[in-house]
Design a protein around this motif. Sequence first.
Motif, PDB file in Angstrom:
ATOM      1  N   SER A 109      36.627  46.758  36.250  1.00  0.00           N
ATOM      2  CA  SER A 109      37.968  46.523  36.776  1.00  0.00           C
ATOM      3  C   SER A 109      38.581  45.275  36.151  1.00  0.00           C
ATOM      4  CB  SER A 109      37.914  46.377  38.300  1.00  0.00           C
ATOM      5  OG  SER A 109      39.210  46.174  38.836  1.00  0.00           O
ATOM      6  N   LEU A 110      37.775  44.214  36.022  1.00  0.00           N
ATOM      7  CA  LEU A 110      38.269  42.983  35.406  1.00  0.00           C
ATOM      8  C   LEU A 110      38.619  43.201  33.937  1.00  0.00           C
ATOM      9  CD1 LEU A 110      35.754  40.451  37.004  1.00  0.00           C
ATOM     10  CD2 LEU A 110      38.221  40.506  37.386  1.00  0.00           C
ATOM     11  N   LYS A 111      37.829  44.034  33.268  1.00  0.00           N
ATOM     12  CA  LYS A 111      38.048  44.264  31.837  1.00  0.00           C
ATOM     13  C   LYS A 111      39.334  45.050  31.568  1.00  0.00           C
ATOM     14  CE  LYS A 111      33.137  44.141  30.610  1.00  0.00           C
ATOM     15  NZ  LYS A 111      31.964  44.937  30.155  1.00  0.00           N
ATOM     16  N   VAL A 112      39.689  45.967  32.453  1.00  0.00           N
ATOM     17  CA  VAL A 112      40.880  46.783  32.217  1.00  0.00           C
ATOM     18  C   VAL A 112      42.118  46.218  32.911  1.00  0.00           C
ATOM     19  CG1 VAL A 112      39.474  48.853  31.983  1.00  0.00           C
ATOM     20  CG2 VAL A 112      40.487  48.318  34.194  1.00  0.00           C
ATOM     21  N   SER A 113      41.951  45.154  33.695  1.00  0.00           N
ATOM     22  CA  SER A 113      43.080  44.598  34.446  1.00  0.00           C
ATOM     23  C   SER A 113      44.048  43.848  33.540  1.00  0.00           C
ATOM     24  CB  SER A 113      42.569  43.623  35.517  1.00  0.00           C
ATOM     25  OG  SER A 113      41.774  44.280  36.471  1.00  0.00           O
ATOM     26  N   ASP A 114      45.279  43.824  33.987  1.00  0.00           N
ATOM     27  CA  ASP A 114      46.304  42.995  33.348  1.00  0.00           C
ATOM     28  C   ASP A 114      46.286  41.644  34.061  1.00  0.00           C
ATOM     29  OD1 ASP A 114      48.527  41.690  32.434  1.00  0.00           O
ATOM     30  OD2 ASP A 114      49.912  43.361  32.774  1.00  0.00           O
ATOM     31  N   PRO A 115      45.928  40.558  33.356  1.00  0.00           N
ATOM     32  CA  PRO A 115      45.815  39.246  34.008  1.00  0.00           C
ATOM     33  C   PRO A 115      47.129  38.740  34.606  1.00  0.00           C
ATOM     34  CG  PRO A 115      45.725  39.026  31.625  1.00  0.00           C
ATOM     35  CD  PRO A 115      45.637  40.486  31.918  1.00  0.00           C
ATOM     36  N   TYR A 116      48.264  39.357  34.214  1.00  0.00           N
ATOM     37  CA  TYR A 116      49.563  38.917  34.723  1.00  0.00           C
ATOM     38  C   TYR A 116      50.123  39.863  35.778  1.00  0.00           C
ATOM     39  CZ  TYR A 116      49.230  36.022  30.566  1.00  0.00           C
ATOM     40  OH  TYR A 116      48.785  35.129  29.611  1.00  0.00           O
ATOM     41  N   ASP A 117      49.358  40.890  36.105  1.00  0.00           N
ATOM     42  CA  ASP A 117      49.793  41.867  37.114  1.00  0.00           C
ATOM     43  C   ASP A 117      49.237  41.455  38.474  1.00  0.00           C
ATOM     44  OD1 ASP A 117      50.059  44.109  38.830  1.00  0.00           O
ATOM     45  OD2 ASP A 117      50.148  45.453  37.097  1.00  0.00           O
ATOM     46  N   MET A 118      50.125  41.148  39.414  1.00  0.00           N
ATOM     47  CA  MET A 118      49.690  40.667  40.723  1.00  0.00           C
ATOM     48  C   MET A 118      48.927  41.748  41.498  1.00  0.00           C
ATOM     49  SD  MET A 118      50.411  37.580  40.759  1.00  0.00           S
ATOM     50  CE  MET A 118      49.936  37.279  42.457  1.00  0.00           C
ATOM     51  N   SER A 119      49.304  43.005  41.312  1.00  0.00           N
ATOM     52  CA  SER A 119      48.594  44.076  42.013  1.00  0.00           C
ATOM     53  C   SER A 119      47.170  44.219  41.484  1.00  0.00           C
ATOM     54  CB  SER A 119      49.355  45.399  41.877  1.00  0.00           C
ATOM     55  OG  SER A 119      49.465  45.790  40.523  1.00  0.00           O
ATOM     56  N   ASP A 120      46.972  43.978  40.175  1.00  0.00           N
ATOM     57  CA  ASP A 120      45.626  44.007  39.600  1.00  0.00           C
ATOM     58  C   ASP A 120      44.776  42.873  40.175  1.00  0.00           C
ATOM     59  OD1 ASP A 120      46.593  46.077  38.133  1.00  0.00           O
ATOM     60  OD2 ASP A 120      46.066  45.254  36.176  1.00  0.00           O
ATOM     61  N   LYS A 121      45.380  41.697  40.274  1.00  0.00           N
ATOM     62  CA  LYS A 121      44.662  40.551  40.829  1.00  0.00           C
ATOM     63  C   LYS A 121      44.292  40.798  42.288  1.00  0.00           C
ATOM     64  CE  LYS A 121      46.754  36.983  37.885  1.00  0.00           C
ATOM     65  NZ  LYS A 121      47.546  35.725  37.858  1.00  0.00           N
ATOM     66  N   TYR A 122      45.213  41.384  43.017  1.00  0.00           N
ATOM     67  CA  TYR A 122      44.963  41.674  44.430  1.00  0.00           C
ATOM     68  C   TYR A 122      43.806  42.660  44.570  1.00  0.00           C
ATOM     69  CZ  TYR A 122      45.779  43.276  49.218  1.00  0.00           C
ATOM     70  OH  TYR A 122      45.616  43.595  50.531  1.00  0.00           O
ATOM     71  N   LEU A 123      43.797  43.688  43.721  1.00  0.00           N
ATOM     72  CA  LEU A 123      42.705  44.666  43.761  1.00  0.00           C
ATOM     73  C   LEU A 123      41.365  43.995  43.495  1.00  0.00           C
ATOM     74  CD1 LEU A 123      41.389  47.480  43.731  1.00  0.00           C
ATOM     75  CD2 LEU A 123      42.043  47.656  41.310  1.00  0.00           C
TER      76      LEU A 123
END
Length: 252
Positions: A109-123
């Motif tokens: 999940s961390l590898k495919v996440s967008d570091p600037y996407d708040m919804s990704d960070k929340y997940l």
Amino acid sequence: MKKAFITTILVIALAVTTSATAGQGNARSEFANKFTIMKRLATSCRSASEKTSIAALNALRDVFFRNYDTLGFVSTSGNDFSDSFQGLCDKMNSDVDKIHNGINNLENSLKVSDPYDMSDKYLNEILRFLLISEITLILNDQHFFATRDKIVSDIEQSRQFVLSAMYLPTAGTNNKDILVLDRLENLLDLAGYVYNEQVQWLMSCSFAVQNLDMTSYTIAGDSVFKGFATNRPPRLYVPGTKDEYTLTGGSR
């Protein structure tokens, strides 16, 4: 309306199983699909409806701890285990496998996440919470000790019966019965040894996850956990099966 929405959440979770079973494609694309579903569930976790939020969190937990293999997604949660030695082994292995699955899924999940996407960070923060919470539940679970004590009691009762005057063994079996009980007792000692190794592994997992910087992590090799090996945890196999116990863990 709320009931229909909760049903939709469960359908989203089940979609992971359906899509995984339907195709054995690229593992990265398979996880990308799972990642999208987890994001939708994480969004529902913030619902103003408590029932919807809880349903979404439970569905997310179920999806998060699943593992993808050649048979599709396999959930290690919600299983019932017998109070036999085999049941004890299954429970021990299920607990550490569940956490191992969670660690791999958090890494992906961390590898495919967008570091600037708040919804990704929340997940990812929810996934970390689920992982640490599950480890805490496992470490506080008294199932191993309760089952071990029951098996020890059963062994002692059986031994006393075999040694009693009431026991009438068939020809040549008197020594074999005691031998079987002795071997089971030795296996129980081994289970205790492996269990202690698993506890240490779980504590290392918890420490690594709690200290992971979710905003500025770096990938060391193929892992986002610096200095922590995410290889297979110690597992216990029943002698006579195709698998053998190894202290350092390893693939089946």
